[in-house]
Design a protein around this motif. Structure first.
Motif, mmCIF file in Angstrom:
data_model
loop_
_atom_site.group_PDB
_atom_site.id
_atom_site.type_symbol
_atom_site.label_atom_id
_atom_site.label_comp_id
_atom_site.label_asym_id
_atom_site.label_seq_id
_atom_site.Cartn_x
_atom_site.Cartn_y
_atom_site.Cartn_z
ATOM 1 N N GLU A 194 -18.566 146.571 15.648
ATOM 2 C CA GLU A 194 -19.087 145.270 15.195
ATOM 3 C C GLU A 194 -19.111 145.160 13.667
ATOM 4 O O GLU A 194 -18.742 144.124 13.104
ATOM 5 N N VAL A 195 -19.555 146.232 13.026
ATOM 6 C CA VAL A 195 -19.633 146.233 11.552
ATOM 7 C C VAL A 195 -18.232 146.101 10.961
ATOM 8 O O VAL A 195 -17.993 145.285 10.050
ATOM 9 N N ALA A 196 -17.272 146.880 11.496
ATOM 10 C CA ALA A 196 -15.893 146.820 10.995
ATOM 11 C C ALA A 196 -15.294 145.431 11.250
ATOM 12 O O ALA A 196 -14.562 144.894 10.407
ATOM 13 N N ALA A 197 -15.619 144.854 12.394
ATOM 14 C CA ALA A 197 -15.101 143.521 12.726
ATOM 15 C C ALA A 197 -15.635 142.471 11.757
ATOM 16 O O ALA A 197 -14.891 141.585 11.312
ATOM 17 N N SER A 198 -16.935 142.566 11.407
ATOM 18 C CA SER A 198 -17.504 141.575 10.487
ATOM 19 C C SER A 198 -16.886 141.713 9.093
ATOM 20 O O SER A 198 -16.656 140.714 8.405
ATOM 21 N N GLU A 199 -16.580 142.955 8.697
ATOM 22 C CA GLU A 199 -15.898 143.170 7.400
ATOM 23 C C GLU A 199 -14.504 142.528 7.437
ATOM 24 O O GLU A 199 -14.082 141.851 6.497
ATOM 25 N N ALA A 200 -13.777 142.738 8.540
ATOM 26 C CA ALA A 200 -12.410 142.217 8.662
ATOM 27 C C ALA A 200 -12.393 140.692 8.648
ATOM 28 O O ALA A 200 -11.516 140.081 8.031
ATOM 29 N N ALA A 201 -13.380 140.077 9.306
ATOM 30 C CA ALA A 201 -13.436 138.612 9.376
ATOM 31 C C ALA A 201 -13.520 138.003 7.982
ATOM 32 O O ALA A 201 -12.982 136.921 7.736
ATOM 33 N N LEU A 202 -14.193 138.709 7.073
ATOM 34 C CA LEU A 202 -14.372 138.179 5.718
ATOM 35 C C LEU A 202 -13.231 138.565 4.783
ATOM 36 O O LEU A 202 -12.861 137.795 3.908
ATOM 37 N N SER A 203 -12.658 139.754 4.982
ATOM 38 C CA SER A 203 -11.630 140.227 4.043
ATOM 39 C C SER A 203 -10.264 139.602 4.298
ATOM 40 O O SER A 203 -9.477 139.421 3.367
ATOM 41 N N GLY A 204 -9.965 139.295 5.569
ATOM 42 C CA GLY A 204 -8.627 138.787 5.900
ATOM 43 C C GLY A 204 -7.552 139.844 5.735
ATOM 44 O O GLY A 204 -6.364 139.527 5.602
ATOM 45 N N ASN A 205 -7.958 141.109 5.793
ATOM 46 C CA ASN A 205 -7.036 142.223 5.535
ATOM 47 C C ASN A 205 -6.555 142.833 6.856
ATOM 48 O O ASN A 205 -7.353 143.143 7.737
ATOM 49 N N PHE A 206 -5.232 143.023 6.986
ATOM 50 C CA PHE A 206 -4.654 143.559 8.223
ATOM 51 C C PHE A 206 -5.201 144.947 8.548
ATOM 52 O O PHE A 206 -5.514 145.247 9.710
ATOM 53 N N ASN A 207 -5.331 145.803 7.536
ATOM 54 C CA ASN A 207 -5.833 147.160 7.787
ATOM 55 C C ASN A 207 -7.286 147.158 8.280
ATOM 56 O O ASN A 207 -7.683 148.025 9.059
ATOM 57 N N ASP A 208 -8.062 146.184 7.828
ATOM 58 C CA ASP A 208 -9.452 146.083 8.309
ATOM 59 C C ASP A 208 -9.488 145.706 9.798
ATOM 60 O O ASP A 208 -10.347 146.168 10.546
ATOM 61 N N VAL A 209 -8.520 144.872 10.203
ATOM 62 C CA VAL A 209 -8.403 144.520 11.627
ATOM 63 C C VAL A 209 -8.037 145.764 12.433
ATOM 64 O O VAL A 209 -8.612 146.034 13.496
ATOM 65 N N LEU A 210 -7.084 146.522 11.909
ATOM 66 C CA LEU A 210 -6.664 147.754 12.598
ATOM 67 C C LEU A 210 -7.811 148.741 12.732
ATOM 68 O O LEU A 210 -7.977 149.372 13.779
ATOM 69 N N LEU A 211 -8.611 148.860 11.688
ATOM 70 C CA LEU A 211 -9.751 149.786 11.741
ATOM 71 C C LEU A 211 -10.696 149.368 12.865
ATOM 72 O O LEU A 211 -11.068 150.189 13.711
ATOM 73 N N ALA A 212 -11.063 148.092 12.892
ATOM 74 C CA ALA A 212 -11.990 147.610 13.926
ATOM 75 C C ALA A 212 -11.411 147.850 15.318
ATOM 76 O O ALA A 212 -12.102 148.339 16.219
ATOM 77 N N LEU A 213 -10.132 147.528 15.478
ATOM 78 C CA LEU A 213 -9.497 147.667 16.793
ATOM 79 C C LEU A 213 -9.476 149.123 17.247
ATOM 80 O O LEU A 213 -9.775 149.435 18.404
ATOM 81 N N ASN A 214 -9.142 150.016 16.332
ATOM 82 C CA ASN A 214 -9.085 151.443 16.685
ATOM 83 C C ASN A 214 -10.463 152.043 16.951
ATOM 84 O O ASN A 214 -10.579 153.066 17.630
ATOM 85 N N LEU A 215 -11.514 151.409 16.426
ATOM 86 C CA LEU A 215 -12.871 151.904 16.678
ATOM 87 C C LEU A 215 -13.410 151.469 18.044
ATOM 88 O O LEU A 215 -14.403 152.006 18.516
ATOM 89 N N SER A 216 -12.726 150.501 18.668
ATOM 90 C CA SER A 216 -13.180 150.059 19.986
ATOM 91 C C SER A 216 -12.831 151.109 21.045
ATOM 92 O O SER A 216 -11.691 151.555 21.116
ATOM 93 N N PRO A 217 -13.805 151.494 21.884
ATOM 94 C CA PRO A 217 -13.518 152.467 22.935
ATOM 95 C C PRO A 217 -12.603 151.918 24.033
ATOM 96 O O PRO A 217 -12.177 152.662 24.909
ATOM 97 N N LEU A 218 -12.278 150.610 23.971
ATOM 98 C CA LEU A 218 -11.379 150.028 24.967
ATOM 99 C C LEU A 218 -9.915 150.093 24.529
ATOM 100 O O LEU A 218 -9.027 149.709 25.280
#
Length: 447
Positions: free
Chosen positions: A390-414
């Motif tokens: 959730e924290v990584a996702a909220s950072e990505a939503a504001l930054s608009g950065n592709f790597n931030d999206v990847l970080l959030a996605l990879n942190l999901s246990p799904l």
């Protein structure tokens, strides 16, 4: 009447609005709303018009003096607002279908609040919620924002982590559904006092105690759910796919139904993949139900919330939202299950986390219950994992950065492959380009 009481509903063209209005009508004596404004965007105008006409008929039938307004100008609506409710879906149900179908095309769970789908719903939603908050701070700074836009936990986390706005409460219908289930299976009378000790994150809550008239009945409930001997009557059973007896007895907690995505990943994925291969997804079903609902809503003879709305999912939203508003307005100090920061109240998680737990609500907002100061260690690992997401996702939503999206996605246990995460992120970014202005640069680089 002592004073004006103005409520603004953003996403007023939602099929849920008649349920919200029904909740306000039912509580008119304690919550004497003088103005209700329905706000939507140009793409939702047709639905907003249909909802507005139905709501006018409902108000007329109930003979309550609520003045109803509709507008596409949010700032106009917010002038002198006391409460703002948010129930919006950026990109509407077509966007939800993409959130579900694209991950499923790679063999991953597609769901609107969990995993890749939940992440992208958050990426589209958080910037819009921030725009609303900026308008509220400027136009009606004393108003409370009651949010039931999903993913509610991620949105609440983002608001408290990245803004200085404090009058924001995230509301969800899942705990209310669990409460109704408990009342039903324990056959409680309307006069019985029920307290529930509930903790965790949005769509990841656990019940650790159930107290009826001052006495714990948790063991009875746990035993009944584990053995399958307790069945719901008036309330649809929340455990559609039952958790195993061993899991319930070893946890000694009652998990909400969304925990099926973590404790029954294989089974849930198999069910969704089966639907996907047949050309379906939950969003497809919801769109059909919604189409039927709006046909009903158009009927000039209809002046109540139709029974069919319950098929849409999200039952008890109005109870959750209206009760929270009434309890703030009337300083009731009543028990609710909401998303707010705990400010160090819970001793074994970071003090700045927004969590979902039992709280007391009154004029100053939500205060975590003194009964829960510690989250059960057995499920703490899972809670930490999802909060990291959730924290990584909220950072990505504001930054608009592709790597931030990847970080959030990879942190999901799904998500189980970094390579697949890149493909899913790319496909979802391109698919949602129209609703991700923050990501314009990142999307241009992917083309």
């Amino acid at each position: 009447m002592s004073k004006k009481l103005k409520v603004v509903t953003i996403g007023g063209g939602s099929s849920y609005t008649p349920e919200l209005l029904e909740g306000f009508i039912k509580r008119y004596e304690e919550l004497p709303i003088t103005e209700l404004w329905l706000v939507d965007v140009e793409a939702g105008k047709e639905k907003q018009d249909i909802i507005f006409d139905l709501c006018l008929r409902m108000i007329e039938r109930a003979a309550v003096p609520i003045a109803l307004y509709k507008t596409l100008d949010r700032r106009e609506a917010l002038v002198d607002a006391d409460f703002v409710t948010t129930q919006l879906r950026v990109g509407q149900l077509k966007a939800r279908e993409l959130d579900e179908r694209i991950p499923l095309s790679y063999g991953y769970l597609g769901q609107e609040t969990n995993g890749a789908g939940g992440l992208f719903k958050g990426l589209r939603t958080i910037p819009v919620i921030f725009d609303i908050i900026n308008d509220v701070k400027e136009i009606c700074p004393d108003a409370w924002v009651i949010n039931f836009t999903n993913p509610a936990g991620m949105v609440t986390e983002a608001v408290y982590r990245h803004t200085d706005f404090k009058k924001f409460i995230g509301v969800c219908n899942i705990p209310v559904g669990m409460k109704m289930f408990i009342k039903d299976v324990l056959k409680l009378a309307p006069t019985d006092e029920l307290n529930i000790d509930l903790f965790g994150l949005n769509h990841m809550v656990f019940i650790k105690d159930v107290i009826v008239n001052g006495t714990s009945r948790f063991d009875e409930l746990l035993d009944g759910v584990a053995s399958g001997t307790l069945t719901a009557g008036s309330v649809k059973n929340i455990f559609d796919l039952p958790f195993s007896e061993g899991l319930i007895r070893s946890l000694r907690l009652l998990p909400c139904s969304y925990l099926l995505y973590y404790f029954k990943q294989k089974e849930m994925l198999a069910i969704e993949m089966g639907e996907f291969y047949k050309g379906g997804a939950r969003a497809t079903v919801v769109q059909k139900v919604e189409k039927q609902l709006f046909e009903l809503y158009k009927d000039p003879a209809l002046n109540v919330k139709p029974k069919e709305l319950e098929l849409r999912g999200g039952a008890y939203y109005s109870d959750a939202a209206c009760e929270v508003i009434s309890d703030i307005y009337n300083d009731k100090q009543s028990e609710h299950y909401v998303n707010v920061p705990h400010h160090g109240h819970v001793d074994n998680i970071p003090a700045d986390w927004a969590v979902e737990m039992t709280c007391t609500i009154g004029r100053d907002g939500a205060t975590p219950t003194p009964r829960i100061t510690h989250f059960d260690e057995k499920v703490l690992g899972l809670i930490y994992t999802i909060k990291g997401f959730e924290v990584a996702a909220s950072e990505a939503a504001l930054s608009g950065n592709f790597n931030d999206v990847l970080l959030a996605l990879n942190l999901s246990p799904l998500i189980h492959s970094d390579k697949d995460a890149e493909k899913i992120a790319r496909d979802l970014l391109l698919a949602h380009e129209a609703n991700l202005p923050n990501f314009a640069q990142a999307i241009a680089a992917l083309k």
